[in-house]
Design a protein around this motif. Sequence first.
Motif, PDB file in Angstrom:
ATOM      1  N   ILE A 122     -40.348  47.670  64.940  1.00  0.00           N
ATOM      2  CA  ILE A 122     -40.678  47.236  63.461  1.00  0.00           C
ATOM      3  C   ILE A 122     -41.241  45.813  63.184  1.00  0.00           C
ATOM      4  O   ILE A 122     -40.319  44.821  63.818  1.00  0.00           O
ATOM      5  N   LEU A 123     -42.086  45.655  62.782  1.00  0.00           N
ATOM      6  CA  LEU A 123     -42.752  44.244  62.541  1.00  0.00           C
ATOM      7  C   LEU A 123     -42.185  43.699  61.202  1.00  0.00           C
ATOM      8  O   LEU A 123     -42.593  44.449  60.040  1.00  0.00           O
ATOM      9  N   LEU A 173     -42.957  46.360  58.064  1.00  0.00           N
ATOM     10  CA  LEU A 173     -42.079  46.008  57.279  1.00  0.00           C
ATOM     11  C   LEU A 173     -42.093  44.578  56.442  1.00  0.00           C
ATOM     12  O   LEU A 173     -41.402  43.772  56.987  1.00  0.00           O
ATOM     13  N   PHE A 174     -42.937  44.533  55.743  1.00  0.00           N
ATOM     14  CA  PHE A 174     -43.060  43.182  54.795  1.00  0.00           C
ATOM     15  C   PHE A 174     -42.205  43.311  53.454  1.00  0.00           C
ATOM     16  O   PHE A 174     -42.099  44.173  53.127  1.00  0.00           O
ATOM     17  N   ASP A 175     -42.278  42.001  52.997  1.00  0.00           N
ATOM     18  CA  ASP A 175     -41.594  41.846  51.646  1.00  0.00           C
ATOM     19  C   ASP A 175     -42.294  42.806  50.727  1.00  0.00           C
ATOM     20  O   ASP A 175     -43.483  43.129  50.866  1.00  0.00           O
ATOM     21  N   ALA A 176     -41.566  43.346  49.542  1.00  0.00           N
ATOM     22  CA  ALA A 176     -42.100  44.176  48.420  1.00  0.00           C
ATOM     23  C   ALA A 176     -42.758  43.508  47.516  1.00  0.00           C
ATOM     24  O   ALA A 176     -43.189  44.107  46.616  1.00  0.00           O
ATOM     25  N   ASP A 177     -42.975  42.249  47.567  1.00  0.00           N
ATOM     26  CA  ASP A 177     -43.918  41.480  46.392  1.00  0.00           C
ATOM     27  C   ASP A 177     -45.209  41.619  46.820  1.00  0.00           C
ATOM     28  O   ASP A 177     -45.714  42.207  47.673  1.00  0.00           O
ATOM     29  N   SER A 178     -46.130  40.911  45.708  1.00  0.00           N
ATOM     30  CA  SER A 178     -47.392  41.134  46.184  1.00  0.00           C
ATOM     31  C   SER A 178     -47.897  40.549  47.153  1.00  0.00           C
ATOM     32  O   SER A 178     -48.879  41.087  47.980  1.00  0.00           O
ATOM     33  N   LYS A 181     -47.014  53.075  60.642  1.00  0.00           N
ATOM     34  CA  LYS A 181     -46.311  53.727  59.656  1.00  0.00           C
ATOM     35  C   LYS A 181     -45.779  52.491  58.931  1.00  0.00           C
ATOM     36  O   LYS A 181     -45.760  51.279  59.498  1.00  0.00           O
ATOM     37  N   VAL A 182     -45.413  52.619  57.426  1.00  0.00           N
ATOM     38  CA  VAL A 182     -44.867  51.553  56.587  1.00  0.00           C
ATOM     39  C   VAL A 182     -43.569  51.777  55.981  1.00  0.00           C
ATOM     40  O   VAL A 182     -43.535  53.040  55.674  1.00  0.00           O
ATOM     41  N   ILE A 183     -42.569  50.982  56.175  1.00  0.00           N
ATOM     42  CA  ILE A 183     -41.382  50.966  55.455  1.00  0.00           C
ATOM     43  C   ILE A 183     -41.355  50.400  54.269  1.00  0.00           C
ATOM     44  O   ILE A 183     -41.810  49.172  53.895  1.00  0.00           O
ATOM     45  N   ALA A 203     -40.520  56.063  56.260  1.00  0.00           N
ATOM     46  CA  ALA A 203     -41.667  55.579  56.375  1.00  0.00           C
ATOM     47  C   ALA A 203     -42.919  56.629  56.294  1.00  0.00           C
ATOM     48  O   ALA A 203     -43.095  57.800  56.766  1.00  0.00           O
ATOM     49  N   VAL A 204     -43.972  55.874  55.664  1.00  0.00           N
ATOM     50  CA  VAL A 204     -45.221  56.646  55.274  1.00  0.00           C
ATOM     51  C   VAL A 204     -46.414  56.220  56.374  1.00  0.00           C
ATOM     52  O   VAL A 204     -46.173  54.995  56.826  1.00  0.00           O
ATOM     53  N   ASN A 205     -47.295  56.808  56.450  1.00  0.00           N
ATOM     54  CA  ASN A 205     -48.592  56.505  57.173  1.00  0.00           C
ATOM     55  C   ASN A 205     -49.426  55.574  56.439  1.00  0.00           C
ATOM     56  O   ASN A 205     -49.146  55.482  55.186  1.00  0.00           O
ATOM     57  N   PHE A 206     -50.159  54.902  57.144  1.00  0.00           N
ATOM     58  CA  PHE A 206     -50.827  53.830  56.604  1.00  0.00           C
ATOM     59  C   PHE A 206     -51.735  54.255  55.444  1.00  0.00           C
ATOM     60  O   PHE A 206     -51.572  53.341  54.324  1.00  0.00           O
ATOM     61  N   LEU A 207     -52.266  55.385  55.435  1.00  0.00           N
ATOM     62  CA  LEU A 207     -52.949  56.071  54.201  1.00  0.00           C
ATOM     63  C   LEU A 207     -52.257  56.239  52.988  1.00  0.00           C
ATOM     64  O   LEU A 207     -52.705  56.016  51.821  1.00  0.00           O
ATOM     65  N   GLU A 208     -51.093  56.848  53.087  1.00  0.00           N
ATOM     66  CA  GLU A 208     -50.201  57.114  51.928  1.00  0.00           C
ATOM     67  C   GLU A 208     -49.909  55.491  51.353  1.00  0.00           C
ATOM     68  O   GLU A 208     -49.792  55.708  50.103  1.00  0.00           O
ATOM     69  N   TYR A 209     -49.455  54.682  52.304  1.00  0.00           N
ATOM     70  CA  TYR A 209     -49.050  53.376  51.788  1.00  0.00           C
ATOM     71  C   TYR A 209     -50.195  52.740  51.017  1.00  0.00           C
ATOM     72  O   TYR A 209     -50.069  52.286  49.958  1.00  0.00           O
ATOM     73  N   GLN A 210     -51.321  52.788  51.577  1.00  0.00           N
ATOM     74  CA  GLN A 210     -52.530  52.220  50.789  1.00  0.00           C
ATOM     75  C   GLN A 210     -52.892  52.786  49.354  1.00  0.00           C
ATOM     76  O   GLN A 210     -53.187  52.210  48.410  1.00  0.00           O
TER      77      GLN A 210
END
Length: 380
Positions: free
Chosen positions: A14-15, A59-64, A85-87, A114-121
Amino acid sequence: FHSKDEIRKLDRAILVEGYMDLVSLYQAGVKNVVASSGTSLTDEQIQLLSRFTKNIFVLFDADSAGQKAALRSIELLLKQDFEVKVIELPKGEDPDSYINKFGKEKFDEEVARAVNFLEYQTSQFEELGLFEDPSDMTKAIRELVRTLALVSDELKRNLLMKTISKKFNLREKLIESELNAALSQNKTRVETQSAKQVVKMETASASSEFNLATKYQAENPNEKELIRLLFSGDEKILGYIFDNVAVESFANLNYRKLADVIHDGWNEGKFSPADLVEKIESTDLKNFIMKLTLSDDSISRKWDELSFNGKIEKDTFEHAVDTVRSFQIFQIEEEIKQNNKRSSESKDERLQYELLLRNRELQDDKKAILGLKTKNEFDW
């Protein structure tokens, strides 16, 4: 600090972005966690992570700012063939606040979602309203395809291409055409960068080879272990090391800088790992810390077996005593070696005699250290 074993065990890391996030998650029992230490993820950090797993949960902050940093990190990880994947935490939460508020069980549920990178983007573009206007939508889809082109696995790439085609009700041939164009651009960019790198390496080769051969010639092999021990945040261990090892005796400049920061923090009464990292302004040093804490190279194999829960463990302290002794013996042997060299190169009999006496003193010091028996010592 010893996240690598848990990362290997779970085959995923988890990064997180900040060091406080790492500390809070680790203390809560989430131990397969690493931090980019508040800086942009680097190629060096990614290569280091690849030694332990190819599966990363961002897993980064939810802000911009956190969202932008997450997208940059995703691209870098995809280029190095990671599964990404992205949390996504609720708005207003960061890893530190979330784990302290809801605990590990709820956090594990977020990881499972967690979703894959494409779903997150795609979700980020939807939040920005980029799919409401045809012109913006075109740019957004091209950006999704550009990210997709970073995936090296052709089968996976084609399956994700079908996902984009289906979601936006577009012909696969159209998406495939955009994808091929992006792949071609990537290939050209890589070839250009490779050519520049070759020129750079050839230009610097002569001086680099000399520097690599001489820079760490007298570096004490116990320095790395001492720094690890100093980063334990254990007052008893810090006191013992600083009572017996001078900061300026570290040959490696990075270790010396870190030891100096820790020594200042110790004098100020602020020497927890989080306090120490906050005091370090250099991005290079923060990256160095990450490399150090994930490194496989341990002076003592026993170290990886030691508990790292913040308590004063008996065997941890005895390991510190053993490491300090090894450090001191190396310093003595190095001085003896240098004195012998000076003596053999000199024709001054007085100097030779003084060096001989000094070496006898050093040999006595070495015998005293080797013969030292205290209740704190431990035989490995």
